[in-house]
Design a protein around this motif. Structure first.
Motif, mmCIF file in Angstrom:
data_model
loop_
_atom_site.group_PDB
_atom_site.id
_atom_site.type_symbol
_atom_site.label_atom_id
_atom_site.label_comp_id
_atom_site.label_asym_id
_atom_site.label_seq_id
_atom_site.Cartn_x
_atom_site.Cartn_y
_atom_site.Cartn_z
ATOM 1 N N GLY A 8 1.864 22.235 1.325
ATOM 2 C CA GLY A 8 0.822 22.765 0.464
ATOM 3 C C GLY A 8 1.007 22.423 -1.002
ATOM 4 O O GLY A 8 0.518 23.122 -1.872
ATOM 5 N N ALA A 9 1.726 21.336 -1.293
ATOM 6 C CA ALA A 9 1.910 20.926 -2.686
ATOM 7 C C ALA A 9 0.563 20.527 -3.273
ATOM 8 O O ALA A 9 -0.231 19.862 -2.620
ATOM 9 N N PRO A 10 0.304 20.929 -4.500
ATOM 10 C CA PRO A 10 -0.959 20.538 -5.143
ATOM 11 C C PRO A 10 -1.044 19.018 -5.316
ATOM 12 O O PRO A 10 -0.025 18.341 -5.482
ATOM 13 N N HIS B 25 4.360 12.371 -8.397
ATOM 14 C CA HIS B 25 5.454 11.757 -7.644
ATOM 15 C C HIS B 25 5.162 10.289 -7.354
ATOM 16 O O HIS B 25 6.017 9.418 -7.539
ATOM 17 N N ILE B 26 3.942 9.999 -6.933
ATOM 18 C CA ILE B 26 3.557 8.611 -6.623
ATOM 19 C C ILE B 26 3.611 7.751 -7.894
ATOM 20 O O ILE B 26 4.115 6.632 -7.875
ATOM 21 N N ASP B 27 3.102 8.274 -8.996
ATOM 22 C CA ASP B 27 3.081 7.516 -10.249
ATOM 23 C C ASP B 27 4.486 7.197 -10.751
ATOM 24 O O ASP B 27 4.686 6.206 -11.448
ATOM 25 N N ASN B 28 5.458 8.017 -10.400
ATOM 26 C CA ASN B 28 6.842 7.801 -10.863
ATOM 27 C C ASN B 28 7.648 6.892 -9.948
ATOM 28 O O ASN B 28 8.804 6.612 -10.241
ATOM 29 N N GLN B 29 7.072 6.440 -8.848
ATOM 30 C CA GLN B 29 7.778 5.537 -7.945
ATOM 31 C C GLN B 29 7.777 4.130 -8.512
ATOM 32 O O GLN B 29 6.890 3.744 -9.277
ATOM 33 N N LYS B 30 8.771 3.351 -8.101
ATOM 34 C CA LYS B 30 8.810 1.932 -8.500
ATOM 35 C C LYS B 30 7.724 1.180 -7.761
ATOM 36 O O LYS B 30 7.505 1.391 -6.570
ATOM 37 N N SER C 4 0.841 -1.184 0.000
ATOM 38 C CA SER C 4 0.000 0.000 0.000
ATOM 39 C C SER C 4 0.880 1.239 0.000
ATOM 40 O O SER C 4 2.096 1.157 0.151
ATOM 41 N N TYR C 5 0.253 2.368 -0.143
ATOM 42 C CA TYR C 5 0.981 3.624 -0.255
ATOM 43 C C TYR C 5 0.360 4.657 0.671
ATOM 44 O O TYR C 5 -0.827 4.613 0.971
ATOM 45 N N PHE C 6 1.181 5.588 1.107
ATOM 46 C CA PHE C 6 0.715 6.717 1.898
ATOM 47 C C PHE C 6 1.419 7.956 1.380
ATOM 48 O O PHE C 6 2.632 7.947 1.176
ATOM 49 N N ALA C 7 0.674 8.991 1.154
ATOM 50 C CA ALA C 7 1.269 10.248 0.713
ATOM 51 C C ALA C 7 0.699 11.377 1.553
ATOM 52 O O ALA C 7 -0.499 11.431 1.810
#
Length: 48
Positions: free
Chosen positions: A31-33, A40-45, A23-26
């Motif tokens: 205040g990043a959009p 960023h998440i989509d570009n992770q392995k 699973s993932y947590f972000a």
């Protein structure tokens, strides 16, 4: 130890040999959009 003591019982609760699914947590405190966070998440392995 659980796998050694109760292999037949435990195996039905495993996801690919693990007790939980990947699973993932972000989070952002700067205040990043959401579009930047998603990029960023989509570009992770991803786990196999």
């Amino acid at each position: 130890m659980l796998r050694k003591e109760y292999p037949a019982h435990i195996s039905k609760y495993l996801w690919g040999g693990h007790f939980w699914s990947p699973s993932y947590f972000a989070a952002s405190c700067g205040g990043a959009p959401l579009s930047i966070i998603k990029e960023h998440i989509d570009n992770q392995k991803h786990p196999d």
